[in-house]
Every structure is written in C-alpha cells, then in structure tokens.
Motif scaffolding. Structure first.
Motif, PDB file in Angstrom:
ATOM      1  N   TYR A  25       0.828  -1.199   0.000  1.00  0.00           N
ATOM      2  CA  TYR A  25       0.000   0.000   0.000  1.00  0.00           C
ATOM      3  C   TYR A  25       0.870   1.259   0.000  1.00  0.00           C
ATOM      4  O   TYR A  25       0.576   2.245  -0.687  1.00  0.00           O
ATOM      5  CB  TYR A  25      -0.933   0.011   1.215  1.00  0.00           C
ATOM      6  CG  TYR A  25      -2.209  -0.779   1.015  1.00  0.00           C
ATOM      7  CD1 TYR A  25      -2.182  -2.034   0.415  1.00  0.00           C
ATOM      8  CD2 TYR A  25      -3.438  -0.287   1.432  1.00  0.00           C
ATOM      9  CE1 TYR A  25      -3.338  -2.766   0.237  1.00  0.00           C
ATOM     10  CE2 TYR A  25      -4.611  -1.018   1.257  1.00  0.00           C
ATOM     11  CZ  TYR A  25      -4.550  -2.262   0.642  1.00  0.00           C
ATOM     12  OH  TYR A  25      -5.700  -2.978   0.462  1.00  0.00           O
ATOM     13  N   THR A  26       1.947   1.235   0.771  1.00  0.00           N
ATOM     14  CA  THR A  26       2.858   2.386   0.815  1.00  0.00           C
ATOM     15  C   THR A  26       3.483   2.628  -0.557  1.00  0.00           C
ATOM     16  O   THR A  26       3.581   3.771  -1.027  1.00  0.00           O
ATOM     17  CB  THR A  26       3.957   2.159   1.859  1.00  0.00           C
ATOM     18  OG1 THR A  26       3.357   1.985   3.149  1.00  0.00           O
ATOM     19  CG2 THR A  26       4.924   3.324   1.909  1.00  0.00           C
ATOM     20  N   LYS A  27       3.875   1.556  -1.203  1.00  0.00           N
ATOM     21  CA  LYS A  27       4.495   1.653  -2.527  1.00  0.00           C
ATOM     22  C   LYS A  27       3.507   2.188  -3.560  1.00  0.00           C
ATOM     23  O   LYS A  27       3.835   3.043  -4.388  1.00  0.00           O
ATOM     24  CB  LYS A  27       4.982   0.256  -2.941  1.00  0.00           C
ATOM     25  CG  LYS A  27       5.917   0.214  -4.124  1.00  0.00           C
ATOM     26  CD  LYS A  27       6.412  -1.213  -4.307  1.00  0.00           C
ATOM     27  CE  LYS A  27       7.410  -1.301  -5.429  1.00  0.00           C
ATOM     28  NZ  LYS A  27       7.886  -2.699  -5.605  1.00  0.00           N
ATOM     29  N   LEU A  28       2.270   1.699  -3.491  1.00  0.00           N
ATOM     30  CA  LEU A  28       1.242   2.165  -4.418  1.00  0.00           C
ATOM     31  C   LEU A  28       0.961   3.654  -4.218  1.00  0.00           C
ATOM     32  O   LEU A  28       0.831   4.411  -5.180  1.00  0.00           O
ATOM     33  CB  LEU A  28      -0.046   1.369  -4.216  1.00  0.00           C
ATOM     34  CG  LEU A  28      -0.154   0.028  -4.940  1.00  0.00           C
ATOM     35  CD1 LEU A  28      -1.349  -0.754  -4.430  1.00  0.00           C
ATOM     36  CD2 LEU A  28      -0.256   0.233  -6.434  1.00  0.00           C
ATOM     37  N   SER A  29       0.871   4.062  -2.971  1.00  0.00           N
ATOM     38  CA  SER A  29       0.568   5.467  -2.683  1.00  0.00           C
ATOM     39  C   SER A  29       1.640   6.398  -3.227  1.00  0.00           C
ATOM     40  O   SER A  29       1.351   7.489  -3.716  1.00  0.00           O
ATOM     41  CB  SER A  29       0.416   5.670  -1.170  1.00  0.00           C
ATOM     42  OG  SER A  29      -0.712   4.964  -0.685  1.00  0.00           O
ATOM     43  N   ALA A  30       2.908   5.960  -3.136  1.00  0.00           N
ATOM     44  CA  ALA A  30       4.013   6.803  -3.590  1.00  0.00           C
ATOM     45  C   ALA A  30       4.131   6.841  -5.110  1.00  0.00           C
ATOM     46  O   ALA A  30       4.601   7.833  -5.678  1.00  0.00           O
ATOM     47  CB  ALA A  30       5.324   6.314  -2.975  1.00  0.00           C
ATOM     48  N   ALA A  31       3.721   5.765  -5.792  1.00  0.00           N
ATOM     49  CA  ALA A  31       3.946   5.663  -7.238  1.00  0.00           C
ATOM     50  C   ALA A  31       2.776   6.169  -8.070  1.00  0.00           C
ATOM     51  O   ALA A  31       2.927   6.405  -9.271  1.00  0.00           O
ATOM     52  CB  ALA A  31       4.253   4.213  -7.622  1.00  0.00           C
ATOM     53  N   MET A 187      -3.146  15.685  -0.079  1.00  0.00           N
ATOM     54  CA  MET A 187      -4.159  15.821   0.963  1.00  0.00           C
ATOM     55  C   MET A 187      -5.042  14.590   1.097  1.00  0.00           C
ATOM     56  O   MET A 187      -5.658  14.367   2.137  1.00  0.00           O
ATOM     57  CB  MET A 187      -5.023  17.056   0.696  1.00  0.00           C
ATOM     58  CG  MET A 187      -4.229  18.346   0.647  1.00  0.00           C
ATOM     59  SD  MET A 187      -5.260  19.816   0.660  1.00  0.00           S
ATOM     60  CE  MET A 187      -5.840  19.832   2.351  1.00  0.00           C
ATOM     61  N   THR A 188      -5.134  13.782   0.040  1.00  0.00           N
ATOM     62  CA  THR A 188      -5.987  12.592   0.103  1.00  0.00           C
ATOM     63  C   THR A 188      -5.229  11.301  -0.176  1.00  0.00           C
ATOM     64  O   THR A 188      -5.509  10.276   0.429  1.00  0.00           O
ATOM     65  CB  THR A 188      -7.142  12.687  -0.904  1.00  0.00           C
ATOM     66  OG1 THR A 188      -6.617  12.661  -2.242  1.00  0.00           O
ATOM     67  CG2 THR A 188      -7.946  13.959  -0.714  1.00  0.00           C
ATOM     68  N   GLY A 189      -4.260  11.352  -1.105  1.00  0.00           N
ATOM     69  CA  GLY A 189      -3.620  10.123  -1.553  1.00  0.00           C
ATOM     70  C   GLY A 189      -4.585   9.311  -2.402  1.00  0.00           C
ATOM     71  O   GLY A 189      -5.782   9.590  -2.461  1.00  0.00           O
ATOM     72  N   PRO A 190      -4.086   8.288  -3.096  1.00  0.00           N
ATOM     73  CA  PRO A 190      -4.972   7.442  -3.900  1.00  0.00           C
ATOM     74  C   PRO A 190      -5.775   6.499  -3.007  1.00  0.00           C
ATOM     75  O   PRO A 190      -5.373   6.191  -1.891  1.00  0.00           O
ATOM     76  CB  PRO A 190      -3.994   6.662  -4.784  1.00  0.00           C
ATOM     77  CG  PRO A 190      -2.735   6.584  -3.968  1.00  0.00           C
ATOM     78  CD  PRO A 190      -2.675   7.879  -3.203  1.00  0.00           C
ATOM     79  N   LEU A 191      -6.900   6.056  -3.518  1.00  0.00           N
ATOM     80  CA  LEU A 191      -7.707   5.048  -2.846  1.00  0.00           C
ATOM     81  C   LEU A 191      -7.314   3.676  -3.379  1.00  0.00           C
ATOM     82  O   LEU A 191      -7.234   3.479  -4.590  1.00  0.00           O
ATOM     83  CB  LEU A 191      -9.194   5.308  -3.096  1.00  0.00           C
ATOM     84  CG  LEU A 191     -10.183   4.329  -2.459  1.00  0.00           C
ATOM     85  CD1 LEU A 191     -10.061   4.346  -0.938  1.00  0.00           C
ATOM     86  CD2 LEU A 191     -11.608   4.663  -2.881  1.00  0.00           C
ATOM     87  N   ASN A 236      -0.682  -7.035  -8.728  1.00  0.00           N
ATOM     88  CA  ASN A 236      -0.807  -8.376  -8.157  1.00  0.00           C
ATOM     89  C   ASN A 236      -0.180  -8.439  -6.761  1.00  0.00           C
ATOM     90  O   ASN A 236       0.370  -7.454  -6.261  1.00  0.00           O
ATOM     91  CB  ASN A 236      -0.210  -9.437  -9.093  1.00  0.00           C
ATOM     92  CG  ASN A 236       1.288  -9.244  -9.328  1.00  0.00           C
ATOM     93  OD1 ASN A 236       1.985  -8.578  -8.552  1.00  0.00           O
ATOM     94  ND2 ASN A 236       1.800  -9.818 -10.403  1.00  0.00           N
ATOM     95  N   GLY A 237      -0.246  -9.598  -6.139  1.00  0.00           N
ATOM     96  CA  GLY A 237       0.256  -9.761  -4.783  1.00  0.00           C
ATOM     97  C   GLY A 237       1.753  -9.607  -4.653  1.00  0.00           C
ATOM     98  O   GLY A 237       2.262  -9.398  -3.541  1.00  0.00           O
ATOM     99  N   GLN A 238       2.479  -9.699  -5.769  1.00  0.00           N
ATOM    100  CA  GLN A 238       3.934  -9.516  -5.754  1.00  0.00           C
ATOM    101  C   GLN A 238       4.337  -8.055  -5.903  1.00  0.00           C
ATOM    102  O   GLN A 238       5.521  -7.723  -5.882  1.00  0.00           O
ATOM    103  CB  GLN A 238       4.585 -10.350  -6.872  1.00  0.00           C
ATOM    104  CG  GLN A 238       4.550 -11.860  -6.656  1.00  0.00           C
ATOM    105  CD  GLN A 238       3.164 -12.428  -6.786  1.00  0.00           C
ATOM    106  OE1 GLN A 238       2.474 -12.196  -7.784  1.00  0.00           O
ATOM    107  NE2 GLN A 238       2.722 -13.179  -5.783  1.00  0.00           N
ATOM    108  N   GLY A 239       3.353  -7.182  -6.096  1.00  0.00           N
ATOM    109  CA  GLY A 239       3.644  -5.757  -6.216  1.00  0.00           C
ATOM    110  C   GLY A 239       3.933  -5.308  -7.627  1.00  0.00           C
ATOM    111  O   GLY A 239       4.435  -4.194  -7.828  1.00  0.00           O
ATOM    112  N   ASP A 240       3.603  -6.113  -8.634  1.00  0.00           N
ATOM    113  CA  ASP A 240       3.804  -5.737 -10.031  1.00  0.00           C
ATOM    114  C   ASP A 240       2.489  -5.252 -10.638  1.00  0.00           C
ATOM    115  O   ASP A 240       1.425  -5.852 -10.419  1.00  0.00           O
ATOM    116  CB  ASP A 240       4.307  -6.926 -10.848  1.00  0.00           C
ATOM    117  CG  ASP A 240       5.672  -7.408 -10.397  1.00  0.00           C
ATOM    118  OD1 ASP A 240       6.456  -6.577  -9.899  1.00  0.00           O
ATOM    119  OD2 ASP A 240       5.941  -8.614 -10.522  1.00  0.00           O
ATOM    120  N   ALA A 241       2.551  -4.177 -11.403  1.00  0.00           N
ATOM    121  CA  ALA A 241       1.373  -3.709 -12.125  1.00  0.00           C
ATOM    122  C   ALA A 241       1.088  -4.664 -13.275  1.00  0.00           C
ATOM    123  O   ALA A 241       1.978  -4.984 -14.061  1.00  0.00           O
ATOM    124  CB  ALA A 241       1.603  -2.301 -12.650  1.00  0.00           C
TER     125      ALA A 241
END
Length: 284
Positions: A25-31, A187-191, A236-241
């Motif tokens: 989740y942290t990685k997704l929010s930053a990217a 202010m919100t970040g992605p959902l 996916n669960g491995q963190g790859d788009a």
C-alpha cells in the motif's frame, strides 16, 4: 475437528491483519500520480497514472490524456496542451506524451481498433530516482486477488477544506490553483481497493500490412473504482502492475419511472499490460 478449526482461525487472522499489505500500500501510494490536462489554461481532463520506472515515466489510460475516447491525435498535440502530474510528496511536474492510444487497422473491421493506453515522459528528468511499480506483461488469472489504486471522487479532503476556504483570504487563490493542479494528491492520496479477477478475455489485434500483432487481456474485477481512478494500476500480490484501470462498467436497472436507467455495475474494467512491451520497443 479442533485442529482444523484452529488452522482456519489462524488463516483468518492472517487475512485480516492490517499489516499484511502495508509495504504494498505504501508503494502504491508513492507511485500513483494525479494527472491533470490543460488546454489554453482550462482543465479538460483529470485522472490517475503510475510510475513504472525510476526515471518518472508513467503509464495511464489514453483517454485520461485526451479527455475522451476514441483517441484523436489532435487532442494531445496542440501547442497549448499541458500535462501535469503530481506524485505524493513531489512537486507538480510537466510531462509530454511518449505514446497515446495504439491504433491498429484490422482487416474486416469498419473502424480501427484502439488500445486505451498511454505513456507519459517527464519534460525535465527528476533529480533523484522516484518510487515506481514494475510493469508486468503477465496478465492476472481468473480468481486471482489484485489491488486497484487511483484518485477517486469517493475521497474528500479533511473537513472539505477547499469548500470552507474564504476565497478572499490571502493565499486562497494560490491554494485553490494548486488543488486543481494535483495538490489534492498530498491531501488525500490514492484510494486502494482489494478485488478478485472475475472475468478475463484475450483479444488479438493484427495487421498483416504493417506487421503488427498485439495481444491484450480485457479484465473485470469485482470491486468498483470511481471517476478519477482511470489510468491507475491494477497490481498483483507480488507488487507488479498487471493492468490499467480503463472504466467503470455500467448495467441497466429496470423501473417504471426510469426504464433502461444505466448505473455503475460495481465492477472495474482494466486492460492488461502486454502492449506496453511493444510500445516501449517501438517508441523507446
């Protein structure tokens, strides 16, 4: 069966653990980037994209760049067109189109086939490597758990600050301008939503005259993203788009007052990333 009950209970605890996907989740929010497109000073489109390389290159849906579909080249090549991307914790940056909407003329079709994908490149390379989500050309499988991320109209800033702001106050105009250019990302970040792939169909677009053959999976997941999330990643669960959010599927609701009323179905439609390999090879 105490042993089985104990194992099931332990499995449930693991699934329910709030820390299980913290890194993802942290990685997704930053990217994930908040994209706004401007034409002669007027905002014509907004959506989501995601960094898939440390140099800031971004994948998104082509219609996020143009504001409509089918894709028209004139929608993003005008001299007054400006594309801005805001990543959480980063300054808003201007981008250019590397590629927008792959169009293939397939024999037997009345109109060209268009693939709703785009590649954006920063006009000025970032000073340091950015957080990114690797792009995989291996599509998700039926029944696989995935994670969808995007800026969504479900989210609101704390206390609805932009609505409560005294617009005549000092600095108010600058703040509101920054919000329209993506400051809402901070202010919100992605959902981020968890989902399961409920349907997947592979399509092949091929043109023998140009020696182009593109495969792409059309994917439906059983959780609905909302407007603003188009162009966001499916991971996916491995963190790859593994796909890009394209649209909210609609369905009809029968009623006497509103026959044929169309409403969001509660799922999300996405395009797999097999075409990205072709795009990067052909367009650099």
């Amino acid at each position: 069966m105490p042993a089985l009950d104990s194992q099931l209970s332990e499995n449930y605890k693991q699934l329910a653990s709030p820390h299980m996907y913290k890194d993802l989740y942290t990685k997704l929010s930053a990217a994930c980037g908040y994209i706004t497109v401007w034409e002669a000073g007027e905002r014509v489109s907004q959506g989501t994209g995601f960094c898939f390389r440390a140099d800031g290159q971004i994948i998104t849906a082509a219609h996020v760049v143009t504001g409509r579909f089918p894709i028209r080249e004139s929608d993003y090549t005008g001299p007054d067109t400006k594309i801005l991307v805001k990543l959480v914790g980063q300054a808003t940056a201007e981008y250019r189109v590397g590629f927008c909407g792959l169009t293939i003329q397939v024999p037997g079709f009345q109109a060209p086939v268009q693939i709703d994908l785009a590649l954006l490149i920063p006009r000025v390379p970032p000073e340091r490597p950015l957080s990114f989500i690797p792009a995989s050309t291996t599509p998700p499988q039926l029944g696989e758990e995935v994670f969808c991320a995007g800026y969504s109209d479900e989210l609101d800033t704390a206390f609805g600050v932009e609505r409560m702001l005294d617009r005549g106050a000092s600095g108010a105009a600058e703040f509101l301008t920054a919000m329209t250019q993506g400051y809402a990302a901070d202010m919100t970040g992605p959902l981020i939503k968890r989902a399961v792939v409920g349907n997947s169909r592979r399509v092949i677009a091929e043109s023998t005259s140009t020696n182009i053959r593109i495969e792409c999976d059309l994917i439906y997941v059983d959780n609905g993203m909302h407007s603003g999330a188009s162009g966001g990643p499916v991971v996916n669960g491995q963190g790859d788009a593994v796909a890009v959010i394209a649209q909210r599927p609609m369905t009809t609701v029968s009623s006497k007052e509103y026959p044929g009323l169309r409403v969001p179905s509660g799922s999300t439609f996405a395009l797999s990333l097999q075409p990205v390999e072709f795009i990067c090879r052909r367009f650099g």
